[in-house]
Design a protein around this motif. Structure first.
Motif, mmCIF file in Angstrom:
data_model
loop_
_atom_site.group_PDB
_atom_site.id
_atom_site.type_symbol
_atom_site.label_atom_id
_atom_site.label_comp_id
_atom_site.label_asym_id
_atom_site.label_seq_id
_atom_site.Cartn_x
_atom_site.Cartn_y
_atom_site.Cartn_z
ATOM 1 N N ALA A 49 -41.807 28.490 6.095
ATOM 2 C CA ALA A 49 -41.094 27.389 5.451
ATOM 3 C C ALA A 49 -40.836 26.256 6.433
ATOM 4 N N TYR A 50 -40.449 26.593 7.654
ATOM 5 C CA TYR A 50 -40.163 25.561 8.639
ATOM 6 C C TYR A 50 -41.437 24.867 9.104
ATOM 7 N N ALA A 51 -42.551 25.566 9.078
ATOM 8 C CA ALA A 51 -43.826 24.903 9.371
ATOM 9 C C ALA A 51 -44.093 23.824 8.341
ATOM 10 N N SER A 86 -37.153 27.037 14.154
ATOM 11 C CA SER A 86 -35.890 26.867 13.432
ATOM 12 C C SER A 86 -35.922 25.558 12.664
ATOM 13 N N ALA A 87 -34.917 25.379 11.816
ATOM 14 C CA ALA A 87 -34.832 24.150 11.033
ATOM 15 C C ALA A 87 -34.719 22.932 11.941
ATOM 16 N N THR A 88 -33.904 23.048 12.986
ATOM 17 C CA THR A 88 -33.714 21.928 13.901
ATOM 18 C C THR A 88 -35.016 21.571 14.604
ATOM 19 N N VAL A 154 -30.733 15.978 6.469
ATOM 20 C CA VAL A 154 -32.096 15.445 6.548
ATOM 21 C C VAL A 154 -33.098 16.443 5.965
ATOM 22 N N ILE A 155 -32.935 17.726 6.296
ATOM 23 C CA ILE A 155 -33.874 18.745 5.815
ATOM 24 C C ILE A 155 -33.798 18.882 4.295
ATOM 25 N N VAL A 156 -32.587 18.948 3.772
ATOM 26 C CA VAL A 156 -32.436 19.100 2.313
ATOM 27 C C VAL A 156 -33.061 17.909 1.595
ATOM 28 N N LEU A 157 -32.805 16.704 2.095
ATOM 29 C CA LEU A 157 -33.383 15.516 1.470
ATOM 30 C C LEU A 157 -34.911 15.538 1.568
ATOM 31 N N ASP A 158 -35.434 16.081 2.667
ATOM 32 C CA ASP A 158 -36.883 16.161 2.855
ATOM 33 C C ASP A 158 -37.523 17.180 1.905
ATOM 34 N N VAL A 365 -35.935 27.030 2.543
ATOM 35 C CA VAL A 365 -35.466 26.099 3.572
ATOM 36 C C VAL A 365 -34.097 25.540 3.211
ATOM 37 N N ILE A 366 -33.935 25.107 1.952
ATOM 38 C CA ILE A 366 -32.680 24.474 1.535
ATOM 39 C C ILE A 366 -31.512 25.458 1.631
ATOM 40 N N VAL A 367 -31.714 26.668 1.141
ATOM 41 C CA VAL A 367 -30.625 27.653 1.147
ATOM 42 C C VAL A 367 -30.186 27.967 2.568
ATOM 43 N N TYR A 368 -31.145 28.168 3.467
ATOM 44 C CA TYR A 368 -30.766 28.575 4.816
ATOM 45 C C TYR A 368 -30.407 27.391 5.712
ATOM 46 N N SER A 369 -30.832 26.190 5.343
ATOM 47 C CA SER A 369 -30.396 25.014 6.097
ATOM 48 C C SER A 369 -28.949 24.681 5.803
ATOM 49 N N ASN A 370 -28.465 25.079 4.634
ATOM 50 C CA ASN A 370 -27.062 24.811 4.309
ATOM 51 C C ASN A 370 -26.110 25.475 5.289
#
Length: 583
Positions: A49-51, A86-88, A154-158, A365-370
């Protein structure tokens, strides 16, 4: 693993794998393997997902969970740390790669990614050789909280466009918000349903079955919907073909170094920060604490070698490390087990992974970025320090409005400015004595009955006194002198651990002004280092040993003796009543 004496651990370089293999216990084999396989269920879906967050093929996530993970197991010092991306790191990589491969050409992206990851690895190795492990402490916790929260936004919006099945041209934050809003009427209902189903499964499993491999179950469900229900016929886009087998060798493009090295420095810093934070957070009592410079070397080698096989920037991950530890990991063998599962996935399951819906990956991605955006963290900071809450918000806004690469620079600058502000404005307390005791404490409304001594001003500065804050200390003291008009000002220096040359000159000038105004300056409680410096300086000669005291009790005794002398014979000279020299 038996802990080794500190002297043994510090004597030269020892390959960590030799240490944990030598002391390995056979009773750890089963829990280590179980933990590694369990962690793989979390690592693999999230790495893929992060890829996709970074704009890379999903197999890049598999490569990142294979090579850096295995290298870290050989060179890393943390027993449970699980290494992938990681997300970051993904969003920082996306920003960097967008500058050199804006058209998203896959072949160009792969080469650019190899170059970026190699630079990250080389910077980490260089930092290890220069013993710069302390650099991770430059980013304060409040600023890091704000930075991560900004990354989450930023990730959620992306990912939202993928979740609802629309395509938007990426731009600034406000552009992306507008493009998302404008695209809502064109959303694919089948894609929205797939994303909503994935989110519901993840949230339900995390709530009722927190120990289950929720990402793996959600991904498996998404693949099943494609394989057995044919949801792609209704507009649900899927990952597509993934190469089967081991990763191919990738040659970095050295011509991209000039464009990528600034981003690589920032990514290296965040990789190390996340790695050392995760390693320290899950070290058990009695285990060796991860060694910062060894961690730099381990993650650096993992990135540098992983780059040659198509991986993206990697580092330790908090969630996967927590899963690894809670599942029973005792040693780095668990990480090797995770790498082995990744290898099996690349060789055998790549065609199945190609059936994964993009909406499923976006939902993961969205769930775990939260988890990066936790309002409670901000409330905790605000409850204690309003100023540091402002720093956290500044870091968040910087990431969201200016971009992630600029945001990390803002985070570092804000941390350094915060540090400079703190050390440039040290406190200076007025002291009084608790009645009937020898306890001297700062003036407080809670202790209105504490004794003061008219004509004697007791002050306690704190911290290092140097060129940046000496003038502020003097400016704080002068109004107190004007207000109280004492005959003697005694500086309790026991909380001052160092006095720098420029500060000594300022203090010498301040003492001269006090003397010309009829105010004697005494110093109390000098530690040996400060006393040695003061003795060599002109200020030491001016004060003399008779105006240096071991503690406030001795200074007060000398003060009372002076008062008795004044009452007896009218001689107003406290200097004739010596104190004791500081050792």
């Amino acid at each position: 693993m038996r802990d080794q004496p500190a002297s043994h651990r510090k004597s030269g370089f020892r390959l960590p794998v030799l240490e944990w293999v030598r002391d390995y216990r056979t009773s750890w084999i089963k829990p280590d393997i179980v933990a590694g396989v369990t962690a793989a269920a979390v690592v693999l879906p999230k790495a893929m997902a992060y890829a996709s967050v970074a704009g890379l093929p999903v197999e890049t996530g598999l490569y990142t969970a294979f090579v850096p993970m295995g290298i870290y197991a050989l060179f890393g010092t943390s027993r449970p740390l699980s290494v992938s991306t990681s997300a970051t790191l993904a969003i920082l990589s996306a920003a960097a790669l967008g500058q050199v491969a804006p058209d998203g050409n896959t072949a160009q992206l792969v080469i650019a990614t190899a170059t970026l990851t190699l630079l990250v690895g080389l910077f980490l190795v260089l930092a290890a050789l220069l013993r710069l492990g302390f650099v991770a402490n430059f980013i304060s916790e409040p600023v890091l909280t704000g930075f991560k929260a900004g990354i989450a936004i930023v990730i959620v919006l992306d990912q939202l466009p993928k979740l609802i099945g629309i395509h938007v041209v990426k731009g600034s934050f406000f552009h992306n918000v507008y493009a998302l809003a404008a695209g809502l009427p064109h959303a694919s209902m089948s894609t929205v349903a797939m994303g909503a189903l994935t989110i519901a499964v993840l949230v339900a499993l995390e709530h009722w079955y927190p120990k289950s491999p929720a990402p793996l179950i959600a991904v498996a469900l998404g693949i099943a919907c494609v394989a057995f229900a044919g949801v792609q016929r209704y507009g649900v886009e899927i990952v597509g073909e993934i190469p089967t087998g081991l990763p191919s060798f990738v040659m970095p493009d050295l011509s991209l170094i000039d464009a990528l090295w600034p981003a690589a420095v920032g990514i290296a810093l965040m990789s190390f920060t996340e790695t050392i934070a995760s390693g320290r957070a899950f070290a058990l009592s009695g285990e060796p604490v991860p060694l910062p410079n060894r961690e730099l070397l381990a993650t650096g080698l993992g990135n540098a070698l992983g780059a040659l096989f198509g991986s993206m920037p990697a580092g330790g991950g908090t969630t996967q490390t927590a899963v690894n530890r809670l599942a029973g990991a005792h040693s780095q063998l668990a990480e090797l087990a995770t790498a082995a599962v990744t290898l099996g996935t690349m060789v055998l399951l790549a065609p199945v992974i190609g059936l994964m819906p993009h909406a499923t990956l976006a939902a993961v991605v969205i769930v775990y970025s939260n988890g990066l955006l936790n309002p409670e963290d901000f409330r905790a900071i605000l409850a204690i320090r309003r100023t540091e809450f402002v720093w956290a918000v500044v870091a968040l806004v910087g990431v969201v409005l200016l971009g992630t690469l600029q945001g990390i620079l803002i985070a570092i600058v804000v941390s350094l400015v915060a540090l400079a502000h703190q050390v440039s404005d040290p406190p200076v307390y007025v002291l009084r004595r608790k009645r009937g005791t020898n306890v001297f404490r700062p003036v407080s409304d809670e202790h209105p009955d504490d004794e003061d001594f008219p004509g004697l001003l007791l002050l306690r500065p704190e911290g290092r006194i140097f060129f940046l804050n000496a003038s502020n200390i003097v400016h704080k003291i002068m109004p107190l002198l004007a207000q109280t008009r004492p005959r003697v000002m005694a500086l309790d220096m026991r909380a001052v651990f160092d006095v720098e040359y420029t500060a000594l000159k300022m203090l010498t000038e301040a003492e001269k002004k006090c003397r010309e105004s009829g105010i004697e300056v005494w110093v109390v409680g000098l530690n040996p280092d400060v006393f040695a410096v003061l003795e060599k300086a002109p200020l030491g000669s001016v004060l003399g040993h008779e105006r240096m005291f071991l503690n406030l009790e001795q200074a007060l005794a000398a003060w009372w003796e002076a008062q008795h002398a004044i009452a007896r014979d009218g001689v107003s000279s406290a200097s004739r009543h010596p104190g004791q020299r500081t050792p």
